[in-house]
Write a protein that holds these residues in place. Structure first.
Motif, PDB file in Angstrom:
ATOM      1  N   ASN A  83       0.831  -1.200   0.000  1.00 23.62           N
ATOM      2  CA  ASN A  83       0.000   0.000   0.000  1.00 23.62           C
ATOM      3  C   ASN A  83       0.861   1.243   0.000  1.00 23.62           C
ATOM      4  OD1 ASN A  83      -2.320  -1.516  -0.008  1.00 23.62           O
ATOM      5  ND2 ASN A  83      -2.490  -1.552   2.223  1.00 23.62           N
ATOM      6  N   PHE A  84       0.814   1.929  -1.124  1.00 21.76           N
ATOM      7  CA  PHE A  84       1.567   3.162  -1.327  1.00 21.76           C
ATOM      8  C   PHE A  84       0.810   4.001  -2.339  1.00 21.76           C
ATOM      9  CE2 PHE A  84       4.339   5.287  -4.429  1.00 21.76           C
ATOM     10  CZ  PHE A  84       4.891   6.258  -3.616  1.00 21.76           C
ATOM     11  N   SER A  85       0.552   5.236  -2.004  1.00 21.70           N
ATOM     12  CA  SER A  85      -0.087   6.141  -2.948  1.00 21.70           C
ATOM     13  C   SER A  85       0.210   7.575  -2.537  1.00 21.70           C
ATOM     14  CB  SER A  85      -1.610   5.925  -2.983  1.00 21.70           C
ATOM     15  OG  SER A  85      -2.218   6.436  -1.808  1.00 21.70           O
ATOM     16  N   ALA A  86      -0.107   8.507  -3.429  1.00 23.92           N
ATOM     17  CA  ALA A  86       0.096   9.916  -3.124  1.00 23.92           C
ATOM     18  C   ALA A  86      -0.780  10.357  -1.959  1.00 23.92           C
ATOM     19  CB  ALA A  86      -0.205  10.759  -4.354  1.00 23.92           C
ATOM     20  N   GLU A  87      -1.942   9.726  -1.835  1.00 20.98           N
ATOM     21  CA  GLU A  87      -2.876  10.110  -0.787  1.00 20.98           C
ATOM     22  C   GLU A  87      -2.475   9.547   0.570  1.00 20.98           C
ATOM     23  OE1 GLU A  87      -3.832   8.780  -3.767  1.00 20.98           O
ATOM     24  OE2 GLU A  87      -4.299  10.763  -4.590  1.00 20.98           O
TER      25      GLU A  87
END
Length: 328
Positions: free
Chosen positions: A109-113
């Protein structure tokens, strides 16, 4: 990594990265890009993170904008084939071939958000056989903070190395048993103090008894001799500093480093000599280059395939893509 993160990354280096395009003359010791072509471009908002190549020549790419693995035929690049959507994850990163037509990759789990999500990371296996694809989880690595680059430890069967960019360590993973352990740990792998993103060691590659590596925010390229089990048996040697590097390909003569966010591919000799062979800080040729891999067939053995995020100078964004560079 996600394009919004690379807006930040690109802005940090745009003012210091060189704008020169290197075009070595014929007969020089440096590789020359004699031609380039677009293999496939994904829609806007898609960031392509890493690449592997099957023995049949087809390209596998991971995305960080969604947890998806695609296959592309570089000789007939129509709509890519979705191999698998890894539900329960936000992104895929490093990928490597651990045995013939069997690949492992990092998912988590990795995102800009949300940013980084420690504890969400796992290694998965994708096995191709007679037009069938088997997807299975190798192991969760709950201690990992951000699994990124990956390579096959060719000295030990069924073993891969995977870099924890935020944790500053490299794990070895037995892909048959799921057993994992920290194989490499050194301050040179850790995120630089004050780094805008907690990313240290990024790309890793094993070749001829050495593990080669990049560090993103303490920009360097180096190597360490390792045992058959992947443990360091000598000094960590910095080959080059000051050149931004993501993932890369390495040969006995040189490494070819994806220079996200400087939008270049840099050839680095193992004595530290280096030149950009494609792109520049304002170029969209390899906009946000994330990884590279040489072709594996007679037709493309001198082709370097490049994956991109599609971000240039935090001002221009296009869909991530795969670009072929014809080298000589």
């Amino acid at each position: 990594m996600h394009s919004s993160f690379f807006f930040t990354f690109s802005a940090l280096v745009a003012s210091v990265a060189t704008g020169a395009v290197i075009n070595p003359r014929y007969g020089s010791p440096w590789t020359t890009v004699k031609d380039h072509r677009l293999i496939y471009q994904f829609p806007n908002g898609t960031t392509v993170e890493n690449i592997a190549v099957r023995s049949n020549g087809n390209i596998l790419v991971t995305l960080t904008s969604s947890p998806e693995l695609y296959e592309i035929d570089p000789f007939n690049p129509k709509t890519p084939k979705l191999i698998h959507h890894f539900s329960g994850n936000l992104a895929l990163l490093g990928i490597t071939e651990v045995s013939p037509d069997v690949f492992t990759l990092n998912a988590g789990n990795f995102s800009a958000e949300t940013g980084l999500s420690p504890g969400s990371w796992a290694v998965w296996q994708v096995a191709f056989h007679n037009e069938q694809t088997k997807i299975s989880k190798v192991t969760d690595i709950p201690e990992a903070q951000f699994l990124n680059g990956m390579t096959t430890l060719e000295s030990t069967p069924n073993t891969i190395l995977t870099a924890d960019s935020a944790g500053g360590v490299v794990y070895s993973v037995n892909t048959h048993t799921g057993e994992y352990k920290v194989a490499l740990e050194n301050d040179i792998f850790k995120p630089a103090p004050g780094a805008p993103l907690p990313i240290g060691v990024n790309g890793i590659r094993y070749l001829d008894g050495y593990v080669y590596y990049t560090n993103s925010f303490d920009p360097l390229f180096g190597r360490v001799p390792v045992s058959k089990s992947g443990y360091a048996v000598g000094d960590y040697k910095t080959i080059l500093t000051g050149v931004f590097g993501d993932d890369f390909a390495v040969t006995p003569q040189a490494a070819y480093v994806a220079g996200n966010p400087a939008n270049v591919i840099t050839e680095i000799k193992l004595d530290g000599e280096n030149k950009a062979i494609a792109g520049n800080i304002n170029s969209t040729l390899v906009a946000g280059a994330t990884s590279v891999h040489f072709g594996r067939t007679i037709r493309d053995k001198r082709v370097l395939y490049v994956t991109t995020t599609g971000t240039v100078n935090a001002t221009f964004v296009e869909g991530g893509k795969v670009v072929a560079l014809d080298l000589y």
